[in-house]
Design an enzyme around this catalytic site. Structure first.
Site, PDB file in Angstrom:
ATOM      1  N   LYS A   1      -0.426  -5.244  -2.981  1.00 56.21           N
ATOM      2  CA  LYS A   1      -1.234  -4.344  -3.016  1.00 56.21           C
ATOM      3  C   LYS A   1      -1.635  -3.511  -4.301  1.00 56.21           C
ATOM      4  CE  LYS A   1      -2.065   0.482  -1.365  1.00 56.21           C
ATOM      5  NZ  LYS A   1      -1.209   1.444  -1.162  1.00 56.21           N
TER       6      LYS A   1
ATOM      7  N   ASP B   1      -4.712  -0.897   2.153  1.00 57.16           N
ATOM      8  CA  ASP B   1      -3.913   0.397   2.316  1.00 57.16           C
ATOM      9  C   ASP B   1      -3.857   0.833   3.884  1.00 57.16           C
ATOM     10  OD1 ASP B   1      -6.359   1.551   2.743  1.00 57.16           O
ATOM     11  OD2 ASP B   1      -5.966   3.456   1.640  1.00 57.16           O
TER      12      ASP B   1
END
Ligand code: SF4
Length: 227
Positions: free
Chosen positions: A126, A145
């Site tokens: 991420k 997220d």
């Protein structure tokens, strides 16, 4: 009504179109002025709000400039400088270690490949995706997220539970040209309307296409629990 379109591709397209209308200027909300600051800000933002990170980095970026500055910092001092952030001790360790690697293996520059970035301490897929997208203009995937995770499930775009699986599942159904904005649109909608505890389905522009709408459905598909 809360009826999703027949295919996930059509559902993704419709959701994107409406969210682009709603949040035309949405983008990353972390403050930074170069790639190293971006990397540090994203590392600090894990399990922490962007607002808090921005408050801390306003002073941090004035005190530390280069990867050498972070690598040479004492653990206790750097931890103290970021101590209002979640997991500040671990994050200070990761930042010092990542910066030492950046100096040793990458001539002091933040690397521009997924594998080199994820080899740095404390950098997962991420974080690497955000740094590639906003630091290097390279879009290799979709940043998942907590908002993207929750909304994608609520809207019937995925049944996967974990961020990396969700990313894999979304990539074939979201047009590649939208991968970067997909995240920002979902974060904006998650913050403004579709929050974790009490989404405002009455005010939501996606309500008629949402299989989790509280107006029409009993179950929050994000958690699988009843509303
Ligand atoms: S606010 Fe309600 S209707 Fe809108 S996306 Fe979230 S759960 Fe669905």
């Amino acid at each position: 009504m809360g009826t999703p379109l027949d295919t996930r591709t059509a559902q993704a397209e419709e959701v994107l179109e409406r969210l682009y209308e709603e949040y035309p200027d949405t983008t990353i909300s972390l403050n930074y002025s170069n790639r190293l600051e971006l990397l540090i800000a994203v590392m600090l933002s894990a399990q922490c709000t962007d607002e808090r990170v921005n408050k801390v980095t306003a002073d941090l970026f004035a005190k530390y400039d280069t990867a050498e500055d972070y690598a040479a910092a004492e653990q206790d001092e750097l931890a103290e400088d970021i101590n209002s952030i979640t997991y500040f001790n671990n994050k200070a360790k990761y930042i010092r270690s990542a910066c030492a690697d950046i100096i040793e293996k990458h001539d002091g520059e933040v690397p521009d490949t997924m594998s080199e970035l994820t080899d740095l301490a404390g950098v997962g897929r991420k974080t690497a995706n955000v740094v590639l997208q906003h630091g290097h203009d390279i879009v290799e995937g979709i940043v998942v997220d907590t908002h993207v995770q929750r909304l994608s499930r609520r809207l019937g775009l995925t049944e996967e539970e974990y961020p990396e699986k969700i990313e894999e599942d979304l990539m074939p159904v979201v047009p590649e040209t939208d991968w970067q904005q997909f995240t920002h649109l979902f974060i904006s909608h998650g913050r403004a309307v579709c929050d974790a505890r009490n989404p405002d389905c009455d005010a939501c522009v996606l309500e008629d296409r949402c299989p989790s709408s509280k107006l029409d459905h009993d179950v929050d598909l994000a958690s699988g629990d009843e509303w």
